[in-house]
Design an enzyme around this catalytic site. Structure first.
Site, PDB file in Angstrom:
ATOM      1  N   SER A  21     -82.135  73.369   8.673  1.00  0.00           N
ATOM      2  CA  SER A  21     -82.006  72.973   7.263  1.00  0.00           C
ATOM      3  C   SER A  21     -80.817  72.055   7.049  1.00  0.00           C
ATOM      4  O   SER A  21     -80.934  70.997   6.420  1.00  0.00           O
ATOM      5  CB  SER A  21     -81.864  74.216   6.380  1.00  0.00           C
ATOM      6  OG  SER A  21     -82.944  75.090   6.548  1.00  0.00           O
ATOM      7  N   LYS A  48     -90.594  70.804  16.144  1.00  0.00           N
ATOM      8  CA  LYS A  48     -89.750  70.433  15.005  1.00  0.00           C
ATOM      9  C   LYS A  48     -89.232  69.008  15.150  1.00  0.00           C
ATOM     10  O   LYS A  48     -89.134  68.262  14.173  1.00  0.00           O
ATOM     11  CB  LYS A  48     -88.577  71.409  14.872  1.00  0.00           C
ATOM     12  CG  LYS A  48     -88.982  72.796  14.402  1.00  0.00           C
ATOM     13  CD  LYS A  48     -87.769  73.717  14.369  1.00  0.00           C
ATOM     14  CE  LYS A  48     -88.194  75.142  14.062  1.00  0.00           C
ATOM     15  NZ  LYS A  48     -87.077  76.090  14.223  1.00  0.00           N
ATOM     16  N   LYS A  91     -78.247  82.715  14.208  1.00  0.00           N
ATOM     17  CA  LYS A  91     -77.514  83.137  13.013  1.00  0.00           C
ATOM     18  C   LYS A  91     -78.119  84.329  12.272  1.00  0.00           C
ATOM     19  O   LYS A  91     -77.574  84.750  11.256  1.00  0.00           O
ATOM     20  CB  LYS A  91     -77.388  81.960  12.042  1.00  0.00           C
ATOM     21  CG  LYS A  91     -78.724  81.462  11.494  1.00  0.00           C
ATOM     22  CD  LYS A  91     -78.520  80.337  10.476  1.00  0.00           C
ATOM     23  CE  LYS A  91     -79.819  79.975   9.804  1.00  0.00           C
ATOM     24  NZ  LYS A  91     -79.646  78.963   8.743  1.00  0.00           N
ATOM     25  N   LEU A 129     -69.667  73.860  12.558  1.00  0.00           N
ATOM     26  CA  LEU A 129     -69.990  74.644  11.367  1.00  0.00           C
ATOM     27  C   LEU A 129     -69.747  76.122  11.643  1.00  0.00           C
ATOM     28  O   LEU A 129     -70.154  76.646  12.679  1.00  0.00           O
ATOM     29  CB  LEU A 129     -71.451  74.445  10.959  1.00  0.00           C
ATOM     30  CG  LEU A 129     -71.890  73.043  10.564  1.00  0.00           C
ATOM     31  CD1 LEU A 129     -73.256  73.111   9.890  1.00  0.00           C
ATOM     32  CD2 LEU A 129     -70.887  72.370   9.642  1.00  0.00           C
ATOM     33  N   LYS A 133     -69.052  84.919   7.623  1.00  0.00           N
ATOM     34  CA  LYS A 133     -69.164  86.134   8.439  1.00  0.00           C
ATOM     35  C   LYS A 133     -68.197  86.138   9.622  1.00  0.00           C
ATOM     36  O   LYS A 133     -68.023  87.162  10.292  1.00  0.00           O
ATOM     37  CB  LYS A 133     -70.606  86.311   8.906  1.00  0.00           C
ATOM     38  CG  LYS A 133     -71.552  86.610   7.749  1.00  0.00           C
ATOM     39  CD  LYS A 133     -73.005  86.537   8.146  1.00  0.00           C
ATOM     40  CE  LYS A 133     -73.899  86.810   6.936  1.00  0.00           C
ATOM     41  NZ  LYS A 133     -73.729  85.829   5.841  1.00  0.00           N
ATOM     42  N   TYR A 141     -72.965  88.552  15.150  1.00  0.00           N
ATOM     43  CA  TYR A 141     -73.038  87.137  14.776  1.00  0.00           C
ATOM     44  C   TYR A 141     -71.682  86.638  14.291  1.00  0.00           C
ATOM     45  O   TYR A 141     -71.180  85.613  14.747  1.00  0.00           O
ATOM     46  CB  TYR A 141     -74.107  86.928  13.704  1.00  0.00           C
ATOM     47  CG  TYR A 141     -74.042  85.574  13.045  1.00  0.00           C
ATOM     48  CD1 TYR A 141     -74.220  84.409  13.792  1.00  0.00           C
ATOM     49  CD2 TYR A 141     -73.790  85.447  11.679  1.00  0.00           C
ATOM     50  CE1 TYR A 141     -74.144  83.161  13.194  1.00  0.00           C
ATOM     51  CE2 TYR A 141     -73.715  84.207  11.082  1.00  0.00           C
ATOM     52  CZ  TYR A 141     -73.888  83.067  11.841  1.00  0.00           C
ATOM     53  OH  TYR A 141     -73.804  81.830  11.252  1.00  0.00           O
ATOM     54  N   ASN A 173     -73.358  81.460   2.153  1.00  0.00           N
ATOM     55  CA  ASN A 173     -74.816  81.330   2.204  1.00  0.00           C
ATOM     56  C   ASN A 173     -75.263  80.000   1.617  1.00  0.00           C
ATOM     57  O   ASN A 173     -74.762  79.575   0.578  1.00  0.00           O
ATOM     58  CB  ASN A 173     -75.473  82.467   1.419  1.00  0.00           C
ATOM     59  CG  ASN A 173     -75.372  83.796   2.135  1.00  0.00           C
ATOM     60  OD1 ASN A 173     -74.499  83.993   2.968  1.00  0.00           O
ATOM     61  ND2 ASN A 173     -76.256  84.705   1.804  1.00  0.00           N
ATOM     62  N   VAL A 175     -78.049  77.936  -0.251  1.00  0.00           N
ATOM     63  CA  VAL A 175     -79.191  78.181  -1.141  1.00  0.00           C
ATOM     64  C   VAL A 175     -80.460  77.570  -0.545  1.00  0.00           C
ATOM     65  O   VAL A 175     -80.526  76.365  -0.316  1.00  0.00           O
ATOM     66  CB  VAL A 175     -78.934  77.591  -2.543  1.00  0.00           C
ATOM     67  CG1 VAL A 175     -80.164  77.790  -3.437  1.00  0.00           C
ATOM     68  CG2 VAL A 175     -77.708  78.235  -3.183  1.00  0.00           C
ATOM     69  N   VAL A 181     -82.226  84.406   2.204  1.00  0.00           N
ATOM     70  CA  VAL A 181     -82.812  85.357   1.262  1.00  0.00           C
ATOM     71  C   VAL A 181     -83.605  84.672   0.144  1.00  0.00           C
ATOM     72  O   VAL A 181     -84.577  85.242  -0.361  1.00  0.00           O
ATOM     73  CB  VAL A 181     -81.712  86.275   0.674  1.00  0.00           C
ATOM     74  CG1 VAL A 181     -80.765  85.496  -0.207  1.00  0.00           C
ATOM     75  CG2 VAL A 181     -82.319  87.448  -0.081  1.00  0.00           C
TER      76      VAL A 181
END
Length: 333
Positions: A21, A48, A91, A129, A133, A141, A173, A175, A181
């Protein structure tokens, strides 16, 4: 000082994990806003890559099938590259708990391989990156990403005659990113699920959009001295509010915290407050080690001036002063 558009003109950029992403958004932004000479996508999945090549269809793009576990392949791919963005990682928190060695091979040994290949090829700038966490990690992780962060920071000390600069960007996180999620909740709504699972009603998370994340990485390339960890100021959101935003008419069910999950995420732990510098819209965590050439992190290369934070400062998703309400999230989507 040149903006990132001019800074990347005539540059060759390689991004590991480039079909993810973040990678796709990064590549699109660079293609649309710069005169970059070449963008190399380095990743494992040929399907991909094939789909991305058809979607983007730009002569400046190159694709390398390869794994960050493969040092020889990385050395070959990084020949003639000016800037490397390291986005490849395993991840998924619960999966990492059940497959720890695989996570270590990619996230730690892979990071070491990227560093060695960048040094061998005298890459100018490298940004890795990271994740919230990695601060006070309680899951595998996060622990592997903390190790990765330490490797990239310390790489500034053993670069020898190379002028390579290594820095880290840490944020929360994303979006709508793949496997996160938001698409999971959306799929439940589409499938007319009778309830939305919430692990704990107190849970909070930091949130950033893909575009904001990409822009922050590009800005960090302009700011970096090497050795620092960049942390953006971004909003938090309660997971219950996330469920309200995406499924306002569906009841929630408390299912308990999954393996390796925290109630709240931290991007700057209290124990690192003595290393943290605050700027207008971001923080810098200075390295714990000293380098052969001293660096003044209080002044970025964009001449932005930072200030020390309070001794007991902690940047956590539950004590944030920026919050997303359900309507705010819907606007981002």
């Amino acid at each position: 000082m040149p903006n990132h558009q001019n800074m990347l003109d005539n540059q060759t950029i390689l991004i590991t994990g480039g079909t993810g992403s973040f990678g796709k958004c990064f590549v699109r932004k660079v293609l649309d806003t710069t005169n970059a000479k070449k963008i190399i996508v380095y990743s494992r999945d040929e399907l991909k890559q094939s789909e991305m090549a058809m979607e983007f269809n730009d002569p400046r793009m190159r694709f390398f099938i390869g794994d960050v576990r493969d040092l020889e392949r990385l050395n070959y791919a990084l020949e003639g590259v000016d800037i490397c963005i390291h986005a490849a990682a395993l991840k998924h928190v619960p999966i990492a708990e059940y497959n720890p060695l695989e996570c270590i091979k990619t996230n730690i040994m892979g990071a070491s391989n990227v560093i060695n290949a960048c040094l061998k090829n005298a890459i100018s700038q490298v940004i890795a990156l990271s994740t919230d966490k990695a601060a006070n990690p309680i899951n595998l992780y996060g622990a592997t990403k903390l190790c990765s962060d330490k490797l990239f920071v310390s790489a500034n000390n053993f670069k020898g005659s190379s002028q390579t600069q290594f820095s880290v960007v840490r944020y929360g996180n994303v979006v709508g990113s793949r496997g996160s999620v938001v698409p999971f909740f959306k799929k439940l709504v589409q499938n007319k699920a009778s309830e939305i699972p919430i692990t704990d009603i107190r849970m909070t998370r930091f949130w950033i959009t893909l575009d904001e994340g990409v822009s922050f990485v590009l800005k960090s390339l302009k700011r970096m001295h090497g050795g620092e960890i960049f942390v953006p100021k971004i909003p938090s959101m309660k997971m219950t509010d996330l469920a309200k935003a995406l499924a306002p008419n569906t009841p929630t069910k408390i299912i308990g915290i999954r393996p390796g999950e925290k109630l709240h995420e931290v991007m700057i732990p209290k124990d690192e407050s003595h290393l943290a510098l605050e700027f207008e819209d971001f923080f810098i965590i200075q390295p714990t080690i000293s380098f052969q050439t001293p660096k003044d992190y209080t002044l970025t290369k964009l001449h932005e001036k930072g200030q020390k934070v309070a001794p007991d400062f902690e940047y956590s998703s539950h004590n944030n002063n920026q919050w997303l309400e359900p309507d705010d999230l819907l606007k981002l989507l």
